[in-house]
Motif scaffolding. Sequence first.
Motif, short mmCIF file in Angstrom:
data_model
loop_
_atom_site.label_atom_id
_atom_site.label_comp_id
_atom_site.label_asym_id
_atom_site.label_seq_id
_atom_site.Cartn_x
_atom_site.Cartn_y
_atom_site.Cartn_z
N VAL A 320 0.86 -1.18 0.00
CA VAL A 320 0.00 0.00 0.00
C VAL A 320 0.90 1.23 0.00
O VAL A 320 1.65 1.44 0.95
CB VAL A 320 -0.93 0.01 1.23
CG1 VAL A 320 -1.80 1.27 1.22
CG2 VAL A 320 -1.80 -1.25 1.25
N PRO A 321 0.86 2.06 -1.04
CA PRO A 321 1.74 3.24 -1.08
C PRO A 321 1.43 4.19 0.06
O PRO A 321 0.28 4.28 0.51
CB PRO A 321 1.43 3.88 -2.45
CG PRO A 321 0.78 2.80 -3.25
CD PRO A 321 0.05 1.94 -2.24
N PRO A 322 2.40 4.92 0.55
CA PRO A 322 2.14 5.88 1.64
C PRO A 322 1.28 7.03 1.14
O PRO A 322 1.31 7.42 -0.02
CB PRO A 322 3.54 6.35 2.04
CG PRO A 322 4.38 6.11 0.82
CD PRO A 322 3.82 4.88 0.15
N ALA A 323 0.49 7.60 2.07
CA ALA A 323 -0.40 8.70 1.71
C ALA A 323 0.34 10.01 1.53
O ALA A 323 -0.15 10.92 0.88
CB ALA A 323 -1.48 8.87 2.79
N GLU A 324 1.52 10.12 2.14
CA GLU A 324 2.31 11.35 2.09
C GLU A 324 1.47 12.51 2.64
O GLU A 324 0.95 12.44 3.73
CB GLU A 324 2.82 11.60 0.67
CG GLU A 324 3.72 10.49 0.16
CD GLU A 324 4.11 10.66 -1.29
OE1 GLU A 324 3.54 11.55 -1.96
OE2 GLU A 324 4.99 9.93 -1.75
N SER A 325 1.27 13.58 1.87
CA SER A 325 0.53 14.75 2.36
C SER A 325 -0.79 14.91 1.64
O SER A 325 -1.31 16.01 1.50
CB SER A 325 1.36 16.02 2.17
OG SER A 325 1.66 16.21 0.79
N ALA A 326 -1.37 13.79 1.18
CA ALA A 326 -2.61 13.88 0.40
C ALA A 326 -3.78 14.37 1.23
O ALA A 326 -4.72 14.96 0.69
CB ALA A 326 -2.93 12.53 -0.22
N GLY A 327 -3.76 14.15 2.52
CA GLY A 327 -4.90 14.53 3.34
C GLY A 327 -4.82 15.91 3.93
O GLY A 327 -5.71 16.32 4.67
N LEU A 524 -7.23 -7.22 -7.07
CA LEU A 524 -6.24 -7.02 -6.02
C LEU A 524 -5.66 -5.61 -6.07
O LEU A 524 -5.45 -4.97 -5.03
CB LEU A 524 -5.13 -8.06 -6.19
CG LEU A 524 -4.35 -8.48 -4.94
CD1 LEU A 524 -5.29 -9.04 -3.89
CD2 LEU A 524 -3.29 -9.51 -5.30
N ALA A 525 -5.40 -5.10 -7.28
CA ALA A 525 -4.90 -3.73 -7.41
C ALA A 525 -5.92 -2.72 -6.92
O ALA A 525 -5.58 -1.70 -6.29
CB ALA A 525 -4.53 -3.46 -8.87
N GLU A 526 -7.20 -2.96 -7.22
CA GLU A 526 -8.25 -2.06 -6.74
C GLU A 526 -8.32 -2.08 -5.22
O GLU A 526 -8.54 -1.02 -4.58
CB GLU A 526 -9.59 -2.45 -7.35
CG GLU A 526 -10.73 -1.53 -6.96
CD GLU A 526 -12.03 -1.92 -7.63
OE1 GLU A 526 -13.06 -1.30 -7.31
OE2 GLU A 526 -12.01 -2.83 -8.48
N LEU A 527 -8.15 -3.26 -4.63
CA LEU A 527 -8.15 -3.34 -3.18
C LEU A 527 -7.02 -2.50 -2.59
O LEU A 527 -7.22 -1.77 -1.60
CB LEU A 527 -8.01 -4.81 -2.75
CG LEU A 527 -7.85 -5.06 -1.26
CD1 LEU A 527 -9.10 -4.65 -0.51
CD2 LEU A 527 -7.53 -6.53 -1.00
N VAL A 528 -5.86 -2.58 -3.20
CA VAL A 528 -4.73 -1.78 -2.70
C VAL A 528 -5.00 -0.29 -2.88
O VAL A 528 -4.70 0.52 -2.01
CB VAL A 528 -3.43 -2.21 -3.42
CG1 VAL A 528 -2.29 -1.27 -3.07
CG2 VAL A 528 -3.07 -3.65 -3.05
N ARG A 529 -5.58 0.07 -4.02
CA ARG A 529 -5.90 1.49 -4.26
C ARG A 529 -6.92 2.00 -3.24
O ARG A 529 -6.87 3.15 -2.81
CB ARG A 529 -6.44 1.68 -5.67
CG ARG A 529 -5.38 1.60 -6.75
CD ARG A 529 -5.90 2.21 -8.05
NE ARG A 529 -7.12 1.59 -8.52
CZ ARG A 529 -7.17 0.55 -9.33
NH1 ARG A 529 -6.05 -0.01 -9.77
NH2 ARG A 529 -8.33 0.06 -9.72
N GLU A 530 -7.88 1.13 -2.88
CA GLU A 530 -8.87 1.56 -1.90
C GLU A 530 -8.26 1.78 -0.53
O GLU A 530 -8.81 2.54 0.27
CB GLU A 530 -10.00 0.52 -1.82
CG GLU A 530 -10.87 0.42 -3.05
CD GLU A 530 -11.59 1.72 -3.36
OE1 GLU A 530 -11.79 2.52 -2.43
OE2 GLU A 530 -11.94 1.94 -4.53
N HIS A 531 -7.15 1.15 -0.26
CA HIS A 531 -6.49 1.34 1.04
C HIS A 531 -5.46 2.45 1.00
O HIS A 531 -4.90 2.78 2.05
CB HIS A 531 -5.84 0.03 1.50
CG HIS A 531 -6.80 -0.92 2.13
ND1 HIS A 531 -7.67 -1.70 1.38
CD2 HIS A 531 -7.07 -1.21 3.43
CE1 HIS A 531 -8.40 -2.43 2.19
NE2 HIS A 531 -8.07 -2.15 3.44
#
Length: 896
Positions: A320-327, A524-531
């Motif tokens: 799962v890629p890190p969110a960084e400063s997206a939020g 599986l990729a969509e699951l990772v994107r959702e997380h």
Amino acid sequence: MTFPESTTAVVHLDLRTGAAALTTAQAVRDRVAEQLGRAGLPEPDHPLLLVTDTPAGLTGHQLQYELLSNYRAVGDTRILVLLVGSSPGSYAGGEEAYGPDRRLVRPATLRASTIGLVWAGDLRSARTALERPEPDDPASLAVLVDLLSVPDVFVRVLEDLGGLPDSVAAPGVQLLEQDLPPEVRDRAWRDALSRFAGEDGGGASPVTLPPAARLPEPLGALVSGREGRPHGHRQPNGPADLAHRTCAESLDRVDDDLVALRALPGLLSPARREALESDLDQARGYLDEFRALVERALQGSGSGAAAEAAARLGALGLRVPPAESAGERVGEGLRELARTLLDEGLALRSVAQHFTALAGRVEPVPGTALLHRLDDHSEEAVHRGSATEYAAPPRTPAAPLVLAGAAGALGGLWQGALLPLALVVPVVFVAVAMWGARRLRTGRRTARWTVGPRVAAFAGAVAGAAAAYATAPPAWLGVTGLLAGLGLTAEAVRRLWRGVATSWAAGRGTTALRTALDGLDALLAELVREHWAAEERLYCADAARSVAGMLRATAAAADAQAVPEPAAPAGASASGPYGDEDWLSAPSALEDPGAETAHDGADDGDWAAAYTWESGPSGDRDDPYAAPAPDNPYATPAPDDPFATPAPKAASADAAPWEETAARTPRWLDREIGEGGPDLVATLAGDLRATVMVAMKPYWGAVERGQAGALAVRRTEERVRDVLSDARHHLWHNGVLAPPRHPAEHRARTSAAGLLGTDSLRVAELMGRDTDGQAVVQLSSPEQGSLLSRDPEAARWIPFAPRTLQGEVETAWHKNGSPPPDGALWTSSGRYAGLIRLTPLRMGVVDTVLPRQSRGGSPRPDHPDDTGGTDYADRTDGTYSTARTAGTETGGDEGW
């Protein structure tokens, strides 16, 4: 004298009748606070006090003036005293008697630099010589007070008075009021509210959000990060990557086997088909293992915090890629999106739908919600996808048909006893079809071979035999044609076998297995994107839905404002000082039919109803600016009065309120009534958008702090209702030309023609008049006229108009070649435009006295109103004033 730029509401105090209640500093402060509170304003740093009084009240209300001049504030308290009527006269020991208006006696308290006096001895409101209105005609006084209550006009008049002797002047005015009839203004207000709120479509029509690139940066990052993340979702050599790679390599071997099977040796030997089926069975097993891993990933990510779910996915080899400063700055992004959509002219409910759509696009979907999509890649789905297992290709390509026909024709060039040789090529096609169907047999069923080539071969053979019968070719040509036909037959069989083998392999599952593997990996990729940034996106979705609910509540409040209030039943008494009727459709304070009634001292502060948010001027209350008058100035005169004004005719039942009161306007006021311009409703709706954005400013702060709960929504709803009421009052009190309290800074206000349906030419002509005696009406009595300065250069001129008309007026001056007047004042509020002339009084007319307390005495016989023990005054130069009351001065000097 310099004043700060910030201005506030002008507080009006009428000492003619309300002085008795203002005998203490606390009473004065309570009266000021009451009026400012009704306007919804805090205590100002630099109060502006407009005091209405009579010349006699200057000495009679010395206590009140001392309290007002000592009013405590952070900055200077500025006081403008409007004197109405004649001076009571002055006496000098009986030697010389002066008539009224010969002296203006003021206490020394009013000599401060922040205090100015405007003396209107006679409001000169008569339009004909036969009219005899009172010098303090209530209808005319209401207009003058309303004009001086505009903060810009108040400050400018006070500044100009500071440059005149004794800071006293007599006014001359000529005004133009541009406005709409109440019914037009009311209808435009309701239409603007309806356009601002929008229609409630129940969410039936979906909206399309702008592309992620056009969304504000925080929101665009969350949308694009969810929808456009790369497929690097499997950790190299992790469990998920190994399972996927094993299945993919097995399918690659199946593809190699299929290539070998499609060659002609695959038609002749069964080994290649057996190898393909073996690899297919192995690929199915690997696919089942990968599907089980995907199912564990979906089930393990449906509960718990985002960090725990990411840890479980990591254990399965998912990254799962890190969110960084997206939020960060989500609240700022939501506010910017709301401002952008509102600036584009969208209604509140439409903007709410956009925010709901945004919430749907960024909200993370739990893994358990994706479990049902595993059924699309199950073993049954694979078999459903291979329903053409024993079916021939749906269409035979054209090339094998042409080759079969040509081969049959070339092999059929026989005649006579050799004619049976023409069947060699068709028989070969039949034999190959039977052999190929047997080679691809599965269980009890054999593959279906297309019949098109066989029919084409027989048709070609018949055609060849017919040609040979007609031409009688030599034998060697028949042998050559047969050999060539067999060669074409081999090429046609190769092409047919390749198509049939490909179709058979697809039916066995080679294509379906590859599709299932790709679908599972995409899931599986969509699951990772959702997380990815799940917590930030969940917060953004919740905040967007909260904003959508807030906007819908605001739209409901606007709808409530737009509903006409029911009319009060006939004969019902109004509750409260303003009544229960719809104040927006009532006549304004300037056109109040009750303006002629006597002023009640107990309601002295009711002038601030002009600033009231929840209600407005009522048609049946006393005019707050009216002076006490024993009789109605418009009542039918007595028969023996030779100068009496005839009683006005009764207004017709269908006459508009502004038409009924047009005859009562003073001659120095012209009313230009428009019917509304094409931009009226759109401009008012734009004002509402800007105003509501200001009201929601604290709510955006709560959104940024993650505290946009029920309390923040409830408080915001209260603020929205307040600002809508404030906008309603502003429209009534200042008209549509003046911008609201919170205008849209980036949007230019439209012209008078677009708002009122009038032009600004009259305003330009009025402001550009030559400053001579004919330009204004001097508000002075004939007796007072002899007290004015005769120096034409001494007067101060104030040409003014609403700032909204500045561009139009200056353009009109430029077109006409008229020079702009000096010192033009562009007001931020008010409905008036015109000229004000401040004429100073002659030297010696203003008599400034010092208040001193007497110790006793008796009233003078020629002054029945004087009583012993009251205040009297001495001139500031040491001599006695000619306007003193009776009494004995401390020290033994005689008072008279």
